[in-house]
Motif scaffolding. Structure first.
Motif, PDB file in Angstrom:
ATOM      1  N   ALA A 141       0.822  -1.213   0.000  1.00 24.80           N
ATOM      2  CA  ALA A 141       0.000   0.000   0.000  1.00 24.80           C
ATOM      3  C   ALA A 141       0.854   1.260   0.000  1.00 24.80           C
ATOM      4  O   ALA A 141       0.442   2.293  -0.544  1.00 24.80           O
ATOM      5  CB  ALA A 141      -0.932  -0.004   1.215  1.00 24.80           C
ATOM      6  N   HIS A 195       0.327   4.426  -2.323  1.00 27.34           N
ATOM      7  CA  HIS A 195       0.104   5.762  -1.759  1.00 27.34           C
ATOM      8  C   HIS A 195       1.079   6.773  -2.347  1.00 27.34           C
ATOM      9  O   HIS A 195       0.695   7.899  -2.676  1.00 27.34           O
ATOM     10  CB  HIS A 195       0.272   5.715  -0.235  1.00 27.34           C
ATOM     11  CG  HIS A 195      -0.865   5.026   0.448  1.00 27.34           C
ATOM     12  ND1 HIS A 195      -0.821   4.646   1.771  1.00 27.34           N
ATOM     13  CD2 HIS A 195      -2.071   4.620  -0.002  1.00 27.34           C
ATOM     14  CE1 HIS A 195      -1.960   4.055   2.099  1.00 27.34           C
ATOM     15  NE2 HIS A 195      -2.724   4.024   1.032  1.00 27.34           N
ATOM     16  N   MET A 223       3.903  20.341  -0.094  1.00 31.35           N
ATOM     17  CA  MET A 223       3.435  19.414   0.945  1.00 31.35           C
ATOM     18  C   MET A 223       3.252  18.004   0.386  1.00 31.35           C
ATOM     19  O   MET A 223       3.595  17.009   1.056  1.00 31.35           O
ATOM     20  CB  MET A 223       2.103  19.933   1.508  1.00 31.35           C
ATOM     21  CG  MET A 223       1.641  19.196   2.730  1.00 31.35           C
ATOM     22  SD  MET A 223       2.790  19.455   4.095  1.00 31.35           S
ATOM     23  CE  MET A 223       2.237  18.215   5.219  1.00 31.35           C
ATOM     24  N   ARG A 239      -5.405  -3.965   9.167  1.00 34.20           N
ATOM     25  CA  ARG A 239      -4.503  -2.862   8.792  1.00 34.20           C
ATOM     26  C   ARG A 239      -4.322  -2.804   7.276  1.00 34.20           C
ATOM     27  O   ARG A 239      -4.350  -1.725   6.688  1.00 34.20           O
ATOM     28  CB  ARG A 239      -3.144  -3.050   9.474  1.00 34.20           C
ATOM     29  CG  ARG A 239      -3.194  -2.855  10.948  1.00 34.20           C
ATOM     30  CD  ARG A 239      -1.845  -3.135  11.590  1.00 34.20           C
ATOM     31  NE  ARG A 239      -2.024  -3.467  12.991  1.00 34.20           N
ATOM     32  CZ  ARG A 239      -2.243  -2.581  13.942  1.00 34.20           C
ATOM     33  NH1 ARG A 239      -2.291  -1.311  13.637  1.00 34.20           N
ATOM     34  NH2 ARG A 239      -2.415  -2.941  15.187  1.00 34.20           N
ATOM     35  N   LEU A 253      -5.629   0.309   4.998  1.00 36.94           N
ATOM     36  CA  LEU A 253      -4.715   1.088   4.159  1.00 36.94           C
ATOM     37  C   LEU A 253      -5.162   1.034   2.705  1.00 36.94           C
ATOM     38  O   LEU A 253      -5.038   2.014   1.967  1.00 36.94           O
ATOM     39  CB  LEU A 253      -3.288   0.539   4.295  1.00 36.94           C
ATOM     40  CG  LEU A 253      -2.585   0.885   5.609  1.00 36.94           C
ATOM     41  CD1 LEU A 253      -1.283   0.106   5.744  1.00 36.94           C
ATOM     42  CD2 LEU A 253      -2.295   2.378   5.682  1.00 36.94           C
ATOM     43  N   LEU A 279      -7.857   3.444   2.333  1.00 37.83           N
ATOM     44  CA  LEU A 279      -7.313   4.802   2.308  1.00 37.83           C
ATOM     45  C   LEU A 279      -6.799   5.141   0.910  1.00 37.83           C
ATOM     46  O   LEU A 279      -6.899   6.291   0.460  1.00 37.83           O
ATOM     47  CB  LEU A 279      -6.182   4.917   3.339  1.00 37.83           C
ATOM     48  CG  LEU A 279      -5.575   6.302   3.537  1.00 37.83           C
ATOM     49  CD1 LEU A 279      -6.613   7.283   4.046  1.00 37.83           C
ATOM     50  CD2 LEU A 279      -4.393   6.246   4.490  1.00 37.83           C
ATOM     51  N   THR A 280      -6.269   4.133   0.235  1.00 31.89           N
ATOM     52  CA  THR A 280      -5.818   4.345  -1.140  1.00 31.89           C
ATOM     53  C   THR A 280      -6.980   4.760  -2.033  1.00 31.89           C
ATOM     54  O   THR A 280      -6.858   5.684  -2.841  1.00 31.89           O
ATOM     55  CB  THR A 280      -5.185   3.051  -1.691  1.00 31.89           C
ATOM     56  OG1 THR A 280      -4.176   2.608  -0.803  1.00 31.89           O
ATOM     57  CG2 THR A 280      -4.590   3.288  -3.069  1.00 31.89           C
ATOM     58  N   LEU A 327      -1.637  16.820   5.085  1.00 29.93           N
ATOM     59  CA  LEU A 327      -1.092  16.485   6.399  1.00 29.93           C
ATOM     60  C   LEU A 327      -2.034  15.543   7.149  1.00 29.93           C
ATOM     61  O   LEU A 327      -1.595  14.557   7.760  1.00 29.93           O
ATOM     62  CB  LEU A 327      -0.866  17.754   7.221  1.00 29.93           C
ATOM     63  CG  LEU A 327      -0.270  17.522   8.605  1.00 29.93           C
ATOM     64  CD1 LEU A 327       1.141  16.975   8.493  1.00 29.93           C
ATOM     65  CD2 LEU A 327      -0.261  18.799   9.415  1.00 29.93           C
ATOM     66  N   TRP A 370      -4.177  13.504   5.872  1.00 30.02           N
ATOM     67  CA  TRP A 370      -4.104  12.182   5.226  1.00 30.02           C
ATOM     68  C   TRP A 370      -2.843  11.454   5.670  1.00 30.02           C
ATOM     69  O   TRP A 370      -2.851  10.257   5.923  1.00 30.02           O
ATOM     70  CB  TRP A 370      -4.109  12.375   3.712  1.00 30.02           C
ATOM     71  CG  TRP A 370      -4.091  11.094   2.943  1.00 30.02           C
ATOM     72  CD1 TRP A 370      -5.154  10.343   2.552  1.00 30.02           C
ATOM     73  CD2 TRP A 370      -2.923  10.398   2.472  1.00 30.02           C
ATOM     74  NE1 TRP A 370      -4.735   9.230   1.876  1.00 30.02           N
ATOM     75  CE2 TRP A 370      -3.364   9.239   1.814  1.00 30.02           C
ATOM     76  CE3 TRP A 370      -1.564  10.647   2.548  1.00 30.02           C
ATOM     77  CZ2 TRP A 370      -2.493   8.336   1.230  1.00 30.02           C
ATOM     78  CZ3 TRP A 370      -0.689   9.735   1.975  1.00 30.02           C
ATOM     79  CH2 TRP A 370      -1.159   8.596   1.321  1.00 30.02           C
ATOM     80  N   LEU A 371      -1.772  12.198   5.767  1.00 27.74           N
ATOM     81  CA  LEU A 371      -0.501  11.625   6.189  1.00 27.74           C
ATOM     82  C   LEU A 371      -0.588  11.097   7.618  1.00 27.74           C
ATOM     83  O   LEU A 371       0.076  10.117   7.971  1.00 27.74           O
ATOM     84  CB  LEU A 371       0.581  12.693   6.090  1.00 27.74           C
ATOM     85  CG  LEU A 371       2.031  12.256   5.982  1.00 27.74           C
ATOM     86  CD1 LEU A 371       2.230  11.327   4.802  1.00 27.74           C
ATOM     87  CD2 LEU A 371       2.926  13.465   5.855  1.00 27.74           C
ATOM     88  N   ARG A 417      -2.411   7.517   8.072  1.00 27.84           N
ATOM     89  CA  ARG A 417      -1.620   6.299   7.797  1.00 27.84           C
ATOM     90  C   ARG A 417      -1.007   5.714   9.079  1.00 27.84           C
ATOM     91  O   ARG A 417      -1.224   4.530   9.379  1.00 27.84           O
ATOM     92  CB  ARG A 417      -0.523   6.580   6.774  1.00 27.84           C
ATOM     93  CG  ARG A 417      -1.033   6.854   5.376  1.00 27.84           C
ATOM     94  CD  ARG A 417       0.124   6.922   4.402  1.00 27.84           C
ATOM     95  NE  ARG A 417       0.545   5.611   3.970  1.00 27.84           N
ATOM     96  CZ  ARG A 417       1.680   5.022   4.307  1.00 27.84           C
ATOM     97  NH1 ARG A 417       2.511   5.628   5.100  1.00 27.84           N
ATOM     98  NH2 ARG A 417       1.987   3.843   3.854  1.00 27.84           N
TER      99      ARG A 417
END
Lengths: 154, 501
Positions: free
Chosen positions: A58, A62, A98, B397, B401, B404-405, B458, B460-461, B464
């Motif tokens: 993933a 990403h 960013m 997990r 993830l 989230l993608t 941020l 989104w970061l 993770r």
């Protein structure tokens, strides 16, 4: 697979240890219990490895997505600059920066802190390696069993 | 830490200088650098991005300029690190605790006097070694006693068998060998299972371990934090607690980092969260009925946008992977239980197939074989149950993830929206001929979660590591109960967002 290998070794030793015929039920019982247990443990490990590899993969996805969004933001930045819109250009530039930072963070995270199984990063390559090892172990077990059977019959 | 200051610079600096300030902050961080250092490096990056240090004269001349546009390093910064910033202790292994617990667990009930002498009654109570203190504790203690005593019986049986080798008609040396093998299997299984339990205790923080061993922790609290009970089917309160804990370990408040979205984007997010075209987690994706999961809800702001916190996003993603993980766990559990039963009865069947008595002939054989049967089922089943929780955890997990993608993917958004009645009258389209594929229409299929601002990127970061680290103490500590009461309600978050949003 390591546990399977160890189990195969134990059983091979037991089967070739020259026990009396009367002891054969005990030896076979030991082999069956050990093998099935080891097999279950190995299957559980492989399933964990599969999902660990999926989680690790993933990160690459990403990073690619962030790169796409960054390219779009760069397009927006160029368009804003061409139009002379300083405010929009500034916002796009901040977003580009960013996104770039985030992409590097994701990649660094994937490099340094991957999901690990037994201390090794979970990857599809590791799965293939273990599968090859398992196939080799299975073929060795079958060969030993056939030789033993042939010896007893002969 | 370079990236911390980079984000600070992006968030706090005037937009037109943001790119330059990234370089400025890149070298200004690393343990509370001064603003003078920041300005120093700001100048160096302007003149040459590859230079690490600027000349003193250059720094002095530019200090006032940079100080005017850059807030103090650390103010409003969301900490970032590739490992948790703080709280590493809960995942440290303590060999002393492991050895102590292994002795208590493996020797139980014979070790009980030793434990009472060394640690006292509270420890035995917490570990459910004493059948007192309510039905739950009594049942668990009795099961432990029963299993432990049964584990000792094959040893006694083998001792009887070996002390007087029976005549050939009763098995002879073969009978002794059979008793020996089954005793070894039982003891090895018990040792492995006890080692797992001892490992769970060994990963407790030292302070928490001392508390468990010296104070009487309420039974409800013990049960609520049991991994096989709690982390398999995660409740929302526990999930929120674990996500908050993960945020604390990472050094940020997950409720203070947020996405700023339009109402339309939130609606799209909810559609995408609850839709999977491959059928995975279909049970979680109900759009109605009793099984529907709560939709993602944000906080409307004055300008018409909706603020969705990183914690809420992580929770929504996590919950939508829970049910299918449970279904997988049940399937694995059924197969595993059947295999364990088959394994436990295998020696009996083998003896029958060779024409021998299934439970032996002599007293020693009967004692060994009969006692080994439940042990050979129970110990592997317990071990595999712990491993299954690890599988569920990894699966949740990975799938979270993956979800989230999809939220930031144009492809996933397009595939979903084209097939969803909410957004497309020709839902469940079978042919692309029915779909408007004009460039304008394709452009309109923006990702459900737009990463169109530094704040959203941020947030989104931050989601993770929340997904990766939430509940991390369970698998790392071999799924041991924490015995820790839920933390008190956190104080209102400091107004950090105004610094970067």
């Amino acid at each position: 697979m390591l546990t399977v290998g160890v189990g195969a070794s134990v059983v091979a030793v037991l089967l070739t240890s020259g026990n009396t015929a009367g002891a054969l039920p005990a030896v076979v019982s030991f082999a069956v219990v050990g093998f099935v247990t080891l097999l279950q443990l190995s299957v559980h490990l492989v399933i964990m490895l599969f999902y660990g590899a999926k989680a690790n993969a993933a990160a690459g996805e990403h990073a690619a997505q962030l790169l796409c969004r960054q390219a779009e933001a760069r397009q927006a930045l160029a368009a804003a600059e061409a139009a002379g819109d300083g405010h929009a250009a500034a916002a796009a530039a901040a977003t580009v920066a960013m996104l770039d930072t985030a992409r590097h963070l994701v990649l660094a995270d994937a490099d340094l802190e991957p999901v690990r199984i037994l201390g090794l990063p979970a990857t599809s390559g590791l799965m293939k390696t273990l599968a090859a090892g398992a196939a080799s172990a299975a073929s060795a077990i079958i060969a030993v069993a056939r030789n033993l059977y042939a010896g007893r019959v002969g | 830490m370079p990236l911390v200051a980079a984000i600070l610079a992006i968030m706090a600096a005037p937009p037109l200088t943001a790119v330059v300030q990234v370089g400025a902050g890149t070298h200004a961080s690393g343990g509370g650098s001064s603003s003078e250092d920041a300005s120093d490096n700001a100048i160096s990056m302007v003149s040459n991005p590859l230079r690490r240090r600027a000349t003193p004269s250059a720094a002095a001349s530019a200090a006032s300029v940079a100080a005017a546009s850059t807030p103090p390093v650390g103010a409003g910064v969301i900490p970032l690190e590739h490992r948790p910033v703080v709280d590493l202790a809960p995942i440290a292994f303590h060999a002393g605790a492991f050895l102590e617990q292994f002795v208590y667990q493996f020797g139980y009930p014979l070790s009980l006097p030793l434990m009472l002498a060394v640690r006292g009654r509270a420890a035995a109570h917490a570990m459910r070694f004493l059948p007192v203190g309510g039905t739950g504790r009594v049942v668990q203690a009795l099961i432990q006693v029963l299993l432990s005593v049964t584990t000792l019986l094959p040893v006694v049986g083998y001792a009887l068998e070996a002390a007087r080798v029976p005549p050939a008609a009763q098995g002879g040396d073969a009978g002794v060998l059979g008793a020996l093998y089954e005793m070894v299997i039982v003891l090895a299984g018990a040792a492995f299972q006890r080692a797992v339990v001892a490992t769970k205790y060994a990963y407790l923080p030292s302070q928490e371990y001392r508390r468990v061993m010296t104070s009487d922790v309420p039974y409800d609290l013990l049960q609520r934090d049991q991994i096989l009970v709690a982390w398999t089917n995660v409740s929302e309160p526990l999930l929120e607690y674990e996500l908050a804990l993960a945020g604390q370990r990472l050094g940020f408040d997950a409720d203070a980092v947020a996405f700023t979205l339009s109402a339309d984007a939130v609606a799209r997010l909810n559609v995408l969260l609850d839709y999977r075209d491959d059928g995975d987690d279909a049970g979680d994706a109900s759009t109605g009925g009793a099984t529907a999961l709560p939709p993602l809800v944000g906080t409307p702001s004055a300008d018409g946008s909706v603020v969705v916190t990183a914690a809420a996003m992580a929770k929504a993603l996590f919950l939508r992977t829970n049910r299918s993980a449970l279904a997988l766990g049940v399937r694995l559990g059924v197969v595993s239980t059947l295999l364990c039963l088959a394994t436990a009865t295998a020696p009996m069947i083998v003896r029958l197939s060779y024409g021998a008595a299934p439970f032996g002939v002599t007293t020693g054989q009967v004692l060994t074989f009969a006692a080994a049967l439940p042990c050979m089922f129970a110990y592997p089943a317990l071990l595999l149950a712990y491993m299954r929780v690890g599988i569920l955890d990894y699966r949740r997990r990975a799938n979270a993830l993956g979800r989230l993608t999809t939220l930031v993917s144009r492809r996933a958004t397009a595939r979903t929206l084209l097939r969803t009645p909410t957004f497309n009258a020709a839902a469940k389209v079978r042919s692309l001929g029915a779909v408007d594929l004009s460039p304008a229409a394709v452009r309109s299929l923006a990702p459900a979660l737009p990463l169109d601002s530094p704040g959203n990127v941020l947030a989104w970061l931050m989601v993770r590591p929340l997904l990766g680290g939430g509940g991390g103490r369970y698998p790392v500590r071999c799924l041991q109960p924490s015995f820790a009461p839920p933390p008190p309600p956190p104080p209102p978050p400091p107004p950090t967002r105004r610094h970067w949003c």
